[in-house]
Design a protein around this motif. Structure first.
Motif, PDB file in Angstrom:
ATOM      1  N   LYS A  16     -13.564  70.886 123.958  1.00 46.32           N
ATOM      2  CA  LYS A  16     -14.253  70.384 122.768  1.00 46.32           C
ATOM      3  C   LYS A  16     -15.159  69.203 123.092  1.00 46.32           C
ATOM      4  CE  LYS A  16     -10.652  71.758 119.437  1.00 46.32           C
ATOM      5  NZ  LYS A  16      -9.669  72.301 120.397  1.00 46.32           N
ATOM      6  N   MET A  17     -14.645  68.233 123.848  1.00 47.37           N
ATOM      7  CA  MET A  17     -15.424  67.021 124.129  1.00 47.37           C
ATOM      8  C   MET A  17     -16.663  67.346 124.958  1.00 47.37           C
ATOM      9  SD  MET A  17     -14.243  63.493 125.980  1.00 47.37           S
ATOM     10  CE  MET A  17     -15.406  62.151 126.169  1.00 47.37           C
ATOM     11  N   ALA A  18     -16.473  68.139 126.021  1.00 50.63           N
ATOM     12  CA  ALA A  18     -17.607  68.490 126.874  1.00 50.63           C
ATOM     13  C   ALA A  18     -18.669  69.263 126.100  1.00 50.63           C
ATOM     14  CB  ALA A  18     -17.130  69.312 128.068  1.00 50.63           C
ATOM     15  N   THR A  19     -18.206  70.221 125.271  1.00 49.69           N
ATOM     16  CA  THR A  19     -19.144  71.016 124.479  1.00 49.69           C
ATOM     17  C   THR A  19     -19.871  70.147 123.458  1.00 49.69           C
ATOM     18  OG1 THR A  19     -17.702  72.945 124.715  1.00 49.69           O
ATOM     19  CG2 THR A  19     -19.385  73.028 122.998  1.00 49.69           C
ATOM     20  N   ALA A  20     -19.131  69.220 122.823  1.00 53.56           N
ATOM     21  CA  ALA A  20     -19.754  68.345 121.823  1.00 53.56           C
ATOM     22  C   ALA A  20     -20.816  67.454 122.473  1.00 53.56           C
ATOM     23  CB  ALA A  20     -18.687  67.490 121.141  1.00 53.56           C
ATOM     24  N   LEU A  21     -20.494  66.883 123.644  1.00 54.93           N
ATOM     25  CA  LEU A  21     -21.477  66.039 124.343  1.00 54.93           C
ATOM     26  C   LEU A  21     -22.690  66.854 124.761  1.00 54.93           C
ATOM     27  CD1 LEU A  21     -19.129  63.807 126.537  1.00 54.93           C
ATOM     28  CD2 LEU A  21     -20.529  63.071 124.608  1.00 54.93           C
ATOM     29  N   ASN A  22     -22.438  68.064 125.250  1.00 50.41           N
ATOM     30  CA  ASN A  22     -23.553  68.941 125.630  1.00 50.41           C
ATOM     31  C   ASN A  22     -24.446  69.236 124.441  1.00 50.41           C
ATOM     32  OD1 ASN A  22     -24.280  69.854 128.169  1.00 50.41           O
ATOM     33  ND2 ASN A  22     -22.485  71.176 128.370  1.00 50.41           N
ATOM     34  N   LEU A  23     -23.825  69.641 123.331  1.00 47.01           N
ATOM     35  CA  LEU A  23     -24.605  69.981 122.138  1.00 47.01           C
ATOM     36  C   LEU A  23     -25.360  68.767 121.603  1.00 47.01           C
ATOM     37  CD1 LEU A  23     -22.197  72.367 120.180  1.00 47.01           C
ATOM     38  CD2 LEU A  23     -24.404  72.947 121.196  1.00 47.01           C
ATOM     39  N   ASN A 297     -28.163  67.329 132.439  1.00 46.00           N
ATOM     40  CA  ASN A 297     -26.849  67.046 131.859  1.00 46.00           C
ATOM     41  C   ASN A 297     -26.044  68.324 131.669  1.00 46.00           C
ATOM     42  OD1 ASN A 297     -27.368  64.368 131.766  1.00 46.00           O
ATOM     43  ND2 ASN A 297     -27.698  64.251 129.568  1.00 46.00           N
ATOM     44  N   PHE A 298     -26.733  69.339 131.144  1.00 48.73           N
ATOM     45  CA  PHE A 298     -26.059  70.611 130.912  1.00 48.73           C
ATOM     46  C   PHE A 298     -25.497  71.155 132.220  1.00 48.73           C
ATOM     47  CE2 PHE A 298     -25.655  75.123 130.335  1.00 48.73           C
ATOM     48  CZ  PHE A 298     -25.223  75.271 129.032  1.00 48.73           C
ATOM     49  N   THR A 299     -26.314  71.117 133.263  1.00 47.07           N
ATOM     50  CA  THR A 299     -25.873  71.600 134.574  1.00 47.07           C
ATOM     51  C   THR A 299     -24.697  70.782 135.093  1.00 47.07           C
ATOM     52  OG1 THR A 299     -28.107  72.374 135.104  1.00 47.07           O
ATOM     53  CG2 THR A 299     -26.608  72.042 136.948  1.00 47.07           C
ATOM     54  N   ASN A 300     -24.816  69.452 134.977  1.00 46.95           N
ATOM     55  CA  ASN A 300     -23.738  68.592 135.471  1.00 46.95           C
ATOM     56  C   ASN A 300     -22.432  68.820 134.713  1.00 46.95           C
ATOM     57  OD1 ASN A 300     -25.155  67.352 137.510  1.00 46.95           O
ATOM     58  ND2 ASN A 300     -25.820  65.630 136.254  1.00 46.95           N
ATOM     59  N   PHE A 301     -22.518  68.944 133.406  1.00 46.17           N
ATOM     60  CA  PHE A 301     -21.309  69.171 132.618  1.00 46.17           C
ATOM     61  C   PHE A 301     -20.693  70.533 132.945  1.00 46.17           C
ATOM     62  CE2 PHE A 301     -21.708  65.693 129.488  1.00 46.17           C
ATOM     63  CZ  PHE A 301     -20.354  65.389 129.380  1.00 46.17           C
ATOM     64  N   SER A 302     -21.534  71.527 133.095  1.00 47.77           N
ATOM     65  CA  SER A 302     -21.007  72.861 133.384  1.00 47.77           C
ATOM     66  C   SER A 302     -20.294  72.887 134.729  1.00 47.77           C
ATOM     67  CB  SER A 302     -22.143  73.888 133.373  1.00 47.77           C
ATOM     68  OG  SER A 302     -22.729  73.956 132.093  1.00 47.77           O
ATOM     69  N   CYS A 338     -27.417  76.260 124.206  1.00 47.43           N
ATOM     70  CA  CYS A 338     -28.761  75.676 124.046  1.00 47.43           C
ATOM     71  C   CYS A 338     -29.378  76.053 122.702  1.00 47.43           C
ATOM     72  CB  CYS A 338     -29.674  76.125 125.188  1.00 47.43           C
ATOM     73  SG  CYS A 338     -29.447  75.187 126.700  1.00 47.43           S
ATOM     74  N   MET A 339     -29.199  77.299 122.285  1.00 49.64           N
ATOM     75  CA  MET A 339     -29.799  77.720 121.023  1.00 49.64           C
ATOM     76  C   MET A 339     -29.083  77.066 119.837  1.00 49.64           C
ATOM     77  SD  MET A 339     -32.297  79.352 122.080  1.00 49.64           S
ATOM     78  CE  MET A 339     -32.974  79.742 120.470  1.00 49.64           C
ATOM     79  N   ILE A 340     -27.759  76.855 119.960  1.00 48.21           N
ATOM     80  CA  ILE A 340     -27.057  76.123 118.899  1.00 48.21           C
ATOM     81  C   ILE A 340     -27.594  74.693 118.827  1.00 48.21           C
ATOM     82  CG2 ILE A 340     -24.830  75.161 118.186  1.00 48.21           C
ATOM     83  CD1 ILE A 340     -23.516  77.673 119.397  1.00 48.21           C
ATOM     84  N   GLY A 341     -27.786  74.088 120.019  1.00 47.66           N
ATOM     85  CA  GLY A 341     -28.383  72.746 120.064  1.00 47.66           C
ATOM     86  C   GLY A 341     -29.765  72.728 119.434  1.00 47.66           C
ATOM     87  N   TRP A 342     -30.538  73.801 119.643  1.00 50.56           N
ATOM     88  CA  TRP A 342     -31.889  73.883 119.062  1.00 50.56           C
ATOM     89  C   TRP A 342     -31.816  73.946 117.536  1.00 50.56           C
ATOM     90  CZ3 TRP A 342     -34.280  78.189 116.553  1.00 50.56           C
ATOM     91  CH2 TRP A 342     -35.641  78.007 116.277  1.00 50.56           C
ATOM     92  N   PHE A 343     -30.908  74.745 117.004  1.00 47.74           N
ATOM     93  CA  PHE A 343     -30.761  74.830 115.543  1.00 47.74           C
ATOM     94  C   PHE A 343     -30.367  73.474 114.964  1.00 47.74           C
ATOM     95  CE2 PHE A 343     -30.391  79.507 116.136  1.00 47.74           C
ATOM     96  CZ  PHE A 343     -31.321  79.890 115.169  1.00 47.74           C
TER      97      PHE A 343
END
Length: 786
Positions: A16-23, A297-302, A338-343
């Motif tokens: 949850k935390m990683a996904t939330a920070l990514n988004l 960031n996305f790459t690093n988190f993944s 990424c698309m959720i982040g875009w919305f």
């Protein structure tokens, strides 16, 4: 597909935390990208809203003579009629400014101030006015005006505006008052065009038609085809007698309408709106960098989640899933995030537009009005997901199950180098943006604190209008001075300190010609404004009652021309008078301009509609302003007025710099925050892979402090190297930007040091916070988990 969706939902639940920070990082980055691109698109399309834009040109004179862009009417008329390739032409007088108008509503007079510009009736053909009511050729009829739709709604509501009367309560021409009739209503122009949403009326057919000396007008022409431009210029240069304007060495140039904005010729925007192409390029690259940082960031988190996901991935391998299927699943997962982040970013932009939270953005931020930018951002979001997801997808699936069981994975030399390179890009971007934002703030503070040579802090400015000044200025001044908190009231023709140029004239002194800002003022102006007389004498009451001109020039002019008080001065246009004295240098233009020759003068008969009210120290400003309002309401209840102080005037004068500073500061802050998320992700990655090492070091006697120092030392080296790369680039960029100012802040070394310390401190705090738990963990548990 069901497996892919199930895995994706599982990732959202487990991390949850990683996904939330990514988004959050992606949403903020995409929102910043959309906002910047909307502003860049707004400026890139300047003046392209007119259907005739590609065939409209502005007339200029080149060759260093008296005239350049502001031209005499007779010269303009000669040019418009010079070629069959010119389908239509118009002049515009931009200097009339706001006029006091009134309308009658149910027998009651309602006043308003609105800018009016005189022009040729052909202006509607030249620019293709979007007429929504009435007829485009109505300006051929006497005393007709065209008004913008916004003004028509404000004055007449939902009723038809055509045929309604509006009255100018002060002179537009020579008449003291003049009645106009609305002949047409045009749809308001957008903010990115040279045309203003003002009242347009036709110039008197014979006014200054044969005058080659007085320059007050801009000329625009509509050509039959853009390819005819050079023929029009060559034909005029061959046949026109340039001695009529006093310089046979000049020639004409016509500038495409769509090129005017980036000519940077009128920085304060009072005549021409102008922009800086380099600044827009900078903003565009900031937008790209923000997306790059978010992608990193996305790459690093993944990759940071690899230790937590590796067993699940390899279990699927053992159960028969191919590397191709797993990689495709992970790539789809990255694109979906990424698309959720875009919305979410679209919601952010919508909310910022609805709440008007970004006043420094000139463009309309509505999503419906910027569909091409929104569509482009969707493509960018998709590509970001693909590009940023490729490496983690291949990396996580690259380990053999046996190696995973033994725990020998994750710290390969090539992987470490890539991650370090990615985070280094973020550090370089952050350091450069911090340095740029700091210097923009310093330059802004420098401009505001610069000594202008007059006492601006206790001065209120009220524009009265010509007719009110003519009929009531003495009553107005006397009633204001009756208030104990008001020291004095002075007047001038123009609002001084509000623009980069004023009425300019020339003169002759000791057989030498020179040009100067010609500023008509009242005889008490210098004293009221706190401008010290340095030689000769101040203006006297008798000067304002004499037909002769009395001049006071600044010290800059005195030294340049070797002037002496008491000498006669031969000003052009009949402005001959005597030099009464000299005053200290004053700065009524922005710091973009160098020193100006300034000549204050006093004589009888001039209209001085701008009043300057000097408040005594310690006066209750609100009570004084209320007294000013009451005084004006008693003189004319319908007169619309505003009380300004110099803070407001300078905000308008430095609007472009303020907007740029706000944009750079905001987007720099966003880039830094997103970079922090990236640092956090990388530290998580390193910590997860080095738990066994930390445990072994603790078993051998290493303290928590030593372990934290080990991690911090590595990041200190990275930040230091990034600073060495970023500082010279930032120095060159700031130096180039400051060259546009005649007066500029020094290039302080400590700004670079502060940028380094900010990034270093934030990085060290992040590293320490994230590694504290691992350094304090029981080493036995760390070794067991491995």
């Amino acid at each position: 597909m069901k497996t892919i969706i199930r895995n994706f939902l599982s990732v959202l639940r487990r991390f949850k935390m990683a996904t939330a920070l990514n988004l959050a990082g992606l949403a903020v980055a995409f929102a910043a990208f959309i906002i910047i691109l909307i502003q860049v698109n707004f400026e890139r399309n300047f003046d392209r809203c007119h259907p005739t834009a590609n065939r409209v040109y502005r007339l200029d004179l080149t060759g260093g003579g008296t005239f350049s862009t502001i031209l005499p009417r007779a010269f303009i008329e000669a040019f418009i009629s010079s070629s069959p390739h010119i389908e239509a032409g118009t002049l515009i007088n931009p200097y009339i400014g706001p006029i006091y108008f009134s309308v009658q509503e149910e027998g009651e007079k309602h006043g308003f101030r609105e800018t009016i510009q005189t022009c040729h009736p052909a202006i509607t053909s030249v620019f293709g006015f979007p007429i929504v009511e009435g007829t485009a050729d109505c300006l051929n009829e006497p005393d007709k005006v065209i008004i913008p739709q916004s003004l028509a709604s404000r004055l007449f509501g939902s009723q038809p505006a055509v045929g309604k009367a509006i009255r100018a309560e002060e002179p537009v021409w020579s008449k003291e008052r003049q009645d106009f009739t609305v002949g047409a209503v045009y749809r308001d122009f957008p903010g990115n065009t040279q045309l203003r949403n003002v009242i347009y009326t036709a110039m008197d057919e014979n006014f200054a038609r044969t005058n080659f000396a007085a320059s007050n007008y801009i000329c625009y022409v509509l050509l039959d085809d853009p390819s005819s431009a050079q023929d029009v210029v060559d034909n005029f240069d061959r046949h026109f007698d340039f001695s009529k304007i006093g310089d046979s060495g000049q020639h004409v140039k016509i500038v495409p309408l769509t090129d005017i904005y980036y000519l940077n010729e009128d920085h304060d925007g009072n005549i021409f709106r102008s922009g800086d192409k380099e600044v827009m390029t900078l903003l565009f690259w900031i937008a790209i960098l923000i997306i790059v940082v978010a992608g990193i960031n996305f790459t690093n988190f993944s990759t940071a989640l690899t230790p937590l996901r590796i067993k699940s991935i390899n279990t699927q391998k053992v159960l028969g899933s191919s590397d191709r299927l797993l990689r495709g699943s992970l790539l789809i997962e990255a694109v979906a995030i990424c698309m959720i982040g875009w919305f979410i970013s679209l919601f952010i932009v919508w909310a910022l537009n609805e709440t008007a939270s970004l006043p420094f953005i000139d463009a309309d931020l509505s999503l419906s009005g910027n569909l091409p930018v929104v569509s482009l951002s969707a493509v960018i979001a998709l590509l970001t997901g693909v590009i940023a997801g490729i490496y983690p997808a291949y990396y996580i699936t690259s380990f053999a199950p046996a190696l995973v069981l033994k725990g020998s994975f994750g710290l390969s030399s090539s992987g470490r180098k890539l991650r370090t390179a990615l985070i280094s890009i973020q550090f370089v971007v952050s350091i450069m943006l911090i340095i740029g934002a700091c210097f923009m703030r310093l330059q802004n503070s420098y401009m505001r604190s610069f000594s202008l040579g007059f006492d601006k802090d206790q001065i209120a400015i009220i524009e009265l209008g010509g007719q009110l000044y003519k009929e009531h200025h003495e009553t107005y001044a006397n009633r204001l001075k009756d208030y104990p908190g008001i020291e004095d009231v002075a007047f001038s023709m123009q609002k001084l300190g509000s623009r980069d140029g004023y009425s300019t004239s020339g003169g002759e002194y000791k057989q030498k010609e020179f040009h100067y800002f010609m500023l008509p003022v009242s005889d008490n102006f210098l004293g009221t404004m706190g401008i010290r007389v340095t030689g000769g004498r101040d203006f006297q009451r008798s000067d304002s009652q004499s037909p002769d001109y009395a001049y006071i020039f600044t010290e800059t002019t005195r030294k340049e021309m070797d002037m002496d008080a008491g000498d006669l001065f031969g000003g052009w246009g009949g402005h001959t008078g005597r030099i009464a004295g000299f005053c200290e240098n004053v700065k009524f233009t922005s710091l973009r301009q160098g020193e100006n020759n300034i000549g204050f003068f006093v004589t009888e008969g001039f209209s001085l509609p701008v009043s300057y009210v000097r408040l005594k120290a310690g006066t209750d400003v609100h009570a004084a302003v209320e007294h000013i309002r009451k005084t004006l309401a008693d003189i004319d209840p319908a007169f619309p007025f505003d009380v300004e102080f110099y803070d407001t005037v300078f905000n308008n004068l430095y609007h472009r710099e303020e907007s740029l500073r706000s944009m750079i500061t905001l987007f720099s802050l966003l880039a830094i925050i997103i970079s922090l998320v990236g640092v956090f992700g990388l530290v998580v990655f390193e910590t997860q892979y080095r738990r066994k090492e930390i445990g072994i070091r603790k078993v051998h006697g290493a303290t928590v402090r030593e372990i934290l120092a080990m991690f911090n030392k590595a990041y200190f080296r990275i930040v230091a190297i990034c600073f060495v790369v970023a500082a010279p680039v930032a120095w060159y960029g700031v130096k180039t930007w400051l060259e546009s100012f005649a007066y500029k802040t020094p290039m302080y070394w400590w700004v670079f040091a502060i940028a380094f310390l900010i990034v270093m401190a934030i990085t060290m705090a992040t590293v320490t916070f994230q590694n504290w738990k691992a350094a304090n963990a029981n080493p036995v548990n760390s070794l067991k988990s491995e």
